[in-house]
Design an enzyme around this catalytic site. Sequence first.
Site, PDB file in Angstrom:
ATOM      1  CE  LYS A 193      50.625 -28.314 -18.722  1.00  0.00           C
ATOM      2  NZ  LYS A 193      50.950 -27.247 -17.771  1.00  0.00           N
TER       3      LYS A 193
ATOM      4  CD  GLU B 102      47.499 -19.901  -9.643  1.00  0.00           C
ATOM      5  OE1 GLU B 102      48.385 -20.602 -10.187  1.00  0.00           O
ATOM      6  OE2 GLU B 102      46.347 -19.817 -10.085  1.00  0.00           O
TER       7      GLU B 102
ATOM      8  CD  GLU C 168      54.117 -25.141 -19.107  1.00  0.00           C
ATOM      9  OE1 GLU C 168      53.478 -24.262 -18.513  1.00  0.00           O
ATOM     10  OE2 GLU C 168      53.942 -26.358 -18.908  1.00  0.00           O
TER      11      GLU C 168
ATOM     12  CD  GLU D 280      51.136 -14.704  -8.248  1.00  0.00           C
ATOM     13  OE1 GLU D 280      51.216 -15.934  -8.471  1.00  0.00           O
ATOM     14  OE2 GLU D 280      51.279 -13.834  -9.122  1.00  0.00           O
TER      15      GLU D 280
ATOM     16  CD  GLU E 166      60.285 -18.175 -20.945  1.00  0.00           C
ATOM     17  OE1 GLU E 166      60.864 -18.526 -21.992  1.00  0.00           O
ATOM     18  OE2 GLU E 166      59.052 -18.169 -20.829  1.00  0.00           O
TER      19      GLU E 166
ATOM     20  CB  SER F 218      49.316 -16.711 -11.218  1.00  0.00           C
ATOM     21  OG  SER F 218      50.242 -17.419 -10.432  1.00  0.00           O
TER      22      SER F 218
ATOM     23  CB  CYS G  34      47.817 -24.533 -14.548  1.00  0.00           C
ATOM     24  SG  CYS G  34      46.975 -23.797 -13.216  1.00  0.00           S
TER      25      CYS G  34
ATOM     26  CB  CYS H 207      43.733 -30.714 -18.130  1.00  0.00           C
ATOM     27  SG  CYS H 207      44.482 -29.200 -17.560  1.00  0.00           S
TER      28      CYS H 207
END
Lengths: 596, 165, 388
Positions: free
Chosen positions: A369, A282, A372, A285, A377, A330, A310, A526
């Site tokens: 999560k 990142e 996710e 990036e 993907e 990102s 994230c 988190c």
Amino acid sequence: MKTVRLTIDKKVVEVQAGKTILDAARIAGIHIPTLCHHPDLCVAGNCRVCVVEQVGVRTLQASCAVPVADGMEIITNSAKVQQARRHILELLLSEHRSDCVNCYKNNHCELQDLAAKYIFTPVTLIPLPALQHYTIDSSSPSIIKDDSKCIRCQRCVRTCTQLQHVTALTVSHKGHEQKISTFMDKLLNDVVCTNCGQCVNRCPTGALTERNYIQEVWDALLDPNTHVVVQTAPAVRVALGEELGFDVGERVTGKMVSALKTLGFDSVLDTDFTADLTIMEEGTELLTRLKAVLTEKADAGTLLPMTTSCSPGWIKFIEHKFPDYLTNVSSCKSPQQMFGALAKTYYARKRKLNPAKIVSVSIMPCTAKKYEADRPEMRSSGFKDVDYVLTTRELARMIKMAGIDFMSLPDQEHDSLMGESSGAAVIFGATGGVMEAALRTAYELVTGREVPFANLDIKPVRGMEGVREANITIEGCLPEWSFLEGVELKLAVAHGLTNAWEVMQAVKQGKAEFHFIEVMACPGGCLGGGGQPIPTNSEIRLKRAQAIYEEDAGKHIRKSHENPEVLALYKDFLEAPMSHKSHELLHTYYIERHCN
Amino acid sequence: MEKTVLEEIIYRQGAQRDRLLPILQDVVEQQNFLTEGDMLHIANLLQMSAAEVYGTASFYSFLPLNRKGKYMIRLCKSIIAKMKGSDQVLAAITDQLGIKPGETTADGVFSLELVNDIGWSDREPAMLINDKVFTDLDPVKVTHILTNYLKQASTQAFVTNLSTN
Amino acid sequence: MTNTSTVRKTDLIFGRSLDTLTLLRNAMQRDKDGLIQELIDSGLRGRGGAGFPTGLKWKFAKGAPGNEKYIICNADEGEPGTFKDRVILEKAADKVFAGMGLCGWLTGATKGFIYLRNEYIWMRNHILAQMNDMNEAFRQMKLDFSIGLKMGSGAYVCGEETALIESMESKRGEPRNKPPFPAIAGYEDKPTVVNNVETWVYALLISYIGADVFAAYGTEQSTGSKLFSVSGDTPKPGVYELEMGMKLSDFVAEFGDGDTKAVQVGGASGFCVPRRKFDQVIIGFEGIPTGGSMMLFNSHRSMYHVLHNFLEFFMEESCGQCTPCRVGCQQLLLGIEAVKSKTKPAQYLDTLMEFTETMRLASKCGLGQSVGNAFNSIVNEFYEEMIY
């Protein structure tokens, strides 16, 4: 500040004007039961469990909703109050499917706790007819909504609206038909829900719970033909102890690792490892985007500001609410998914394992999560990269199930190969942590010097302020980064989706120009995630944050780019940040979603 | 509802959160109910959550959330209405139209609802059909009223047919 | 201030008096504080049923800081058996609007609204026309005040003033926590006066006839007269303006059909009085107050059905946010059905009455607080009808 004097149960109490009777009672050490009240949320005053008697007033007062006044005389435990309190609980129990021993929240239910305290004669009320034909919404991979357990306290709705600006949940209808609904009563998985689980964290009963994968994980652990790897997210180690007898804010990293090994995981690895990796990707990036904008005059709007990626709650939020800005996110997968992709490729190869036999489990402070991991993907290893996601709470339950005496466990280290991490990775668990970790690496990469903050602690991006902004001027660049010389990097950190929404509104309206924005869906980052131990409040979150920064300070490696296992990974496998291989395994794309 | 018609309503009322109810009322006045699409479009233009539009609309008895007929019959079910024979009136309506409370005729002309006190206890049984009120009902009277509406509906259908042909 | 032995009819509201604009112009010649004192002295209390002293309410609003204040006419008349506001709005809407204008002048508010229940949508055009005429009149008399119309959407609880305000703000009509009261923070969180349709008319009239003349009617705590909506088993249902403080027996003598078994005073949220208590009950704040609903039942009627109907009504019309009201209403209905069907013993009625006490003490608003009125009075007075 003006103060007010009142008496509560004959005790004189002096408190700030504007406080409620409930606040005053708590200051005076007098306990008043509550249900709809939550310290993170606005006053509702609808459960009425907290009613008290005010001398001279005809009706009882909801102590959570009534401000104190001079000369008030409050009685919290009169016969009137006792009867009303008991009646209200009985009424709630009559609309609640009190199937406690079969309930996932058994022993973790505020209604059950109050019933245990205040109900001591058999309840004679008739269970409401609605309890005979309920449905349970289990459409979401993250959250289960069971209306038959709902007591309409509306904490979830206030959470979803006020804290998160999502409003997937609303109150619908009135009278006996009133309930907590989504738009048109659609399934939770078909609406704007970000799966953040903040509602789960605040639901007093079993109406909103995480979808648990405990059995699936046990099955994998007990299957001799599988190799089960587990990764542990940074914020888990500073909260797991709360479920297992430790005080809030105690770090249990070593015991957590021991417990996971005892449970039978074949390899106990660390999400922190891929957090370091995330910084490499990142950070690169960000620099690439900056270069494109500053030197190649690329279309700035689609590249900058760059936001972090994230937090899966944030990802789903921006997909629903700001789809025009998906190119600004990102492309890095979250640490969990980077780990998953590597576990069944790099790790499998190094360990000479058949990736088809690897079961990849993650322990997350997060309910999103789970969603996710289920995204189509997220199969770049050729398999489902992360098979099962357990929350901190589910792990605690498994530890209890296994009869492990957690407190007396020895401390152990994470296993090697994807187990090493830096302090920069640990602080991913707190709001501002990704920003700080990225700065520690990017600044050094560009200037050849460490960030100019004592002990590498970038204090301006730390804290619990909902939105924090910081500017850092880059000076003394290495030759290849000369285009950044003198550039003032404008940074923003937001936690809680309402704050994220505000930052994005400002960006959208051209009122703010940032280069880099860190967003965490949950309050506090988190460490305040939807999968963390219940209860939550600002004091608890602050203590967890302190623990995270202590963990960082105690690490011998503090910067992601110095993590030797990460460096080895690039050398042996990925080649370089943003390489072709990295793109294949560690980067992803986003999808525009409807707005209801 | 046609998006252009809805946008016209919103334009007239103002695209603000505090205009939500007047907008919903206008939609219902024109088509007797709200659709999912209407609520979504309103939410978009008012920059509010669709769930909140739904939550607000579902609170109110006069903002139906499922398809209703052209004529919305709301028969009062108060105790006074019952004492004055509203059940017989209801039976007459059900006989004539073949629908029970909560239902809509197959041709989409009538919907029937039982509602709480509509403010005519001096002249019950009473009902509303859209924005008109009918009082002192009995089975014969209500049948006449509905027959007139049926005629009106078929005349309109005839005229519409003419103009479209 | 004596109780007459027969029902005394008055004709203030619909009777011939000075024309409305003259009433308003005259009132606006007076000293503001003096006029408010006159209202206080008159003893006028809110005619919607709750009975808050009108003069005091206006005084608070006048004293409230700031110049953004709102005046609201509560025309969400939804109490079962009430229809007097409908008649006022049909016949004397101009007086209602002039009363609001007067309050605007007194308190410094420049904007008023009438919140009209959707069930009265058929009179919307009439209301709009009257309202526009009055706004024009305000303009001509250089009174900086105008009235707008807000329609309800079908929710009884919006008759509760804070729920009404929420509804005016396009939200779910859920009553707010109090304090703050609307006089301090109401519509758009600004000081707000909410009064019933009838109250506006009386306030205007008192500015003309004076506190003494008004208070000469009625009793000490219930001065003046009010409109009653008479329905049920009566040969002459309708709206009547009667002196406050009458004995229920006199009322029944006037309006009953000779076989009156019970009168429900104050609608579903009021009290049921059985025949044997007619001569003990005074209609007013020292006895049983009412927003005007008077429902008569003769001996052919089942009081179980009456109560069942009321409870269904409350169960549907509770806003649902607070526990005692949302669940309590359902439990009361389930409970009387269970006793009737013998699945619960008769004593269960006593348990339910204890629950109505909790509903009265702990509900958030007047709706839940008053469900027990009808429940307890009907169950106590017609206990056997509940069981057999």
